[in-house]
Design a protein around this motif. Structure first.
Motif, PDB file in Angstrom:
ATOM      1  N   GLN A 268      30.619   4.896  -0.530  1.00 29.94           N
ATOM      2  CA  GLN A 268      30.709   6.023  -1.464  1.00 29.94           C
ATOM      3  C   GLN A 268      31.387   7.224  -0.802  1.00 29.94           C
ATOM      4  OE1 GLN A 268      26.892   7.500  -2.786  1.00 29.94           O
ATOM      5  NE2 GLN A 268      27.729   8.072  -4.764  1.00 29.94           N
ATOM      6  N   HIS A 269      31.008   7.487   0.437  1.00 32.54           N
ATOM      7  CA  HIS A 269      31.618   8.608   1.174  1.00 32.54           C
ATOM      8  C   HIS A 269      33.118   8.377   1.372  1.00 32.54           C
ATOM      9  CE1 HIS A 269      32.338  11.694   4.172  1.00 32.54           C
ATOM     10  NE2 HIS A 269      32.815  10.751   4.977  1.00 32.54           N
ATOM     11  N   LEU A 270      33.479   7.180   1.774  1.00 28.72           N
ATOM     12  CA  LEU A 270      34.890   6.880   2.019  1.00 28.72           C
ATOM     13  C   LEU A 270      35.726   6.933   0.749  1.00 28.72           C
ATOM     14  CD1 LEU A 270      34.575   4.015   4.647  1.00 28.72           C
ATOM     15  CD2 LEU A 270      35.324   6.380   5.032  1.00 28.72           C
ATOM     16  N   ILE A 271      35.134   6.575  -0.368  1.00 32.59           N
ATOM     17  CA  ILE A 271      35.853   6.667  -1.643  1.00 32.59           C
ATOM     18  C   ILE A 271      36.196   8.120  -1.944  1.00 32.59           C
ATOM     19  CG2 ILE A 271      35.584   6.434  -4.158  1.00 32.59           C
ATOM     20  CD1 ILE A 271      34.000   3.816  -3.541  1.00 32.59           C
ATOM     21  N   GLN A 272      35.279   9.040  -1.598  1.00 34.40           N
ATOM     22  CA  GLN A 272      35.549  10.463  -1.813  1.00 34.40           C
ATOM     23  C   GLN A 272      36.600  10.988  -0.837  1.00 34.40           C
ATOM     24  OE1 GLN A 272      31.702  12.306  -1.477  1.00 34.40           O
ATOM     25  NE2 GLN A 272      31.015  11.582  -3.483  1.00 34.40           N
ATOM     26  N   VAL A 273      36.554  10.505   0.398  1.00 36.67           N
ATOM     27  CA  VAL A 273      37.466  10.989   1.439  1.00 36.67           C
ATOM     28  C   VAL A 273      38.855  10.356   1.312  1.00 36.67           C
ATOM     29  CG1 VAL A 273      37.860  11.042   3.941  1.00 36.67           C
ATOM     30  CG2 VAL A 273      35.591  11.468   3.039  1.00 36.67           C
ATOM     31  N   ALA A 274      38.875   9.058   1.066  1.00 39.01           N
ATOM     32  CA  ALA A 274      40.141   8.324   0.986  1.00 39.01           C
ATOM     33  C   ALA A 274      40.075   7.381  -0.217  1.00 39.01           C
ATOM     34  CB  ALA A 274      40.392   7.552   2.264  1.00 39.01           C
ATOM     35  N   PRO A 275      40.282   7.923  -1.412  1.00 41.52           N
ATOM     36  CA  PRO A 275      40.080   7.144  -2.630  1.00 41.52           C
ATOM     37  C   PRO A 275      40.996   5.920  -2.775  1.00 41.52           C
ATOM     38  CG  PRO A 275      40.932   9.341  -3.152  1.00 41.52           C
ATOM     39  CD  PRO A 275      40.651   9.310  -1.694  1.00 41.52           C
TER      40      PRO A 275
END
Length: 102
Positions: free
Chosen positions: A71-78
């Motif tokens: 979830q965090h990575l989707i926000q940072v690097a969608p």
């Protein structure tokens, strides 16, 4: 742990200490071996279930942590969303299969 073979011997559907002493020596030995075998099988089954519970607990914690990271990575690097999901799903499927085999 388990009762003695004397405590576990049966007569007429009920367990009595006297039942084993009333058997012949050969029958006492055979009964004792069978009871010990059953006790050993029960212990192995118990340890197996404890192992499965430990694996399941670990897998659930890992999937939760990996999902939070996803979830965090989707926000940072969608742009990597599909890859992140695939990796976490692959881990979850592998962990599930390992638990089922255990």
């Amino acid at each position: 742990m388990f009762g003695t073979t004397k405590e576990l011997a049966t007569t007429g559907g009920s367990f009595t200490p006297q039942a084993l002493s009333e058997m012949s020596g050969g029958m006492q030995r055979q009964t004792g071996r069978e009871i010990e075998r059953m006790q050993a099988q029960a212990l192995v089954a118990d340890v197996r279930e404890q192992g499965r519970a430990l694996l399941t607990n670990t897998a659930l914690q890992n999937v939760g942590a990996l999902t939070a990271l996803e979830q965090h990575l989707i926000q940072v690097a969608p742009l990597g969303e599909a890859r992140y999901k695939h990796i976490v799903d692959a881990y979850a499927m592998g962990a599930s299969q390992a638990i089922a085999r255990w």
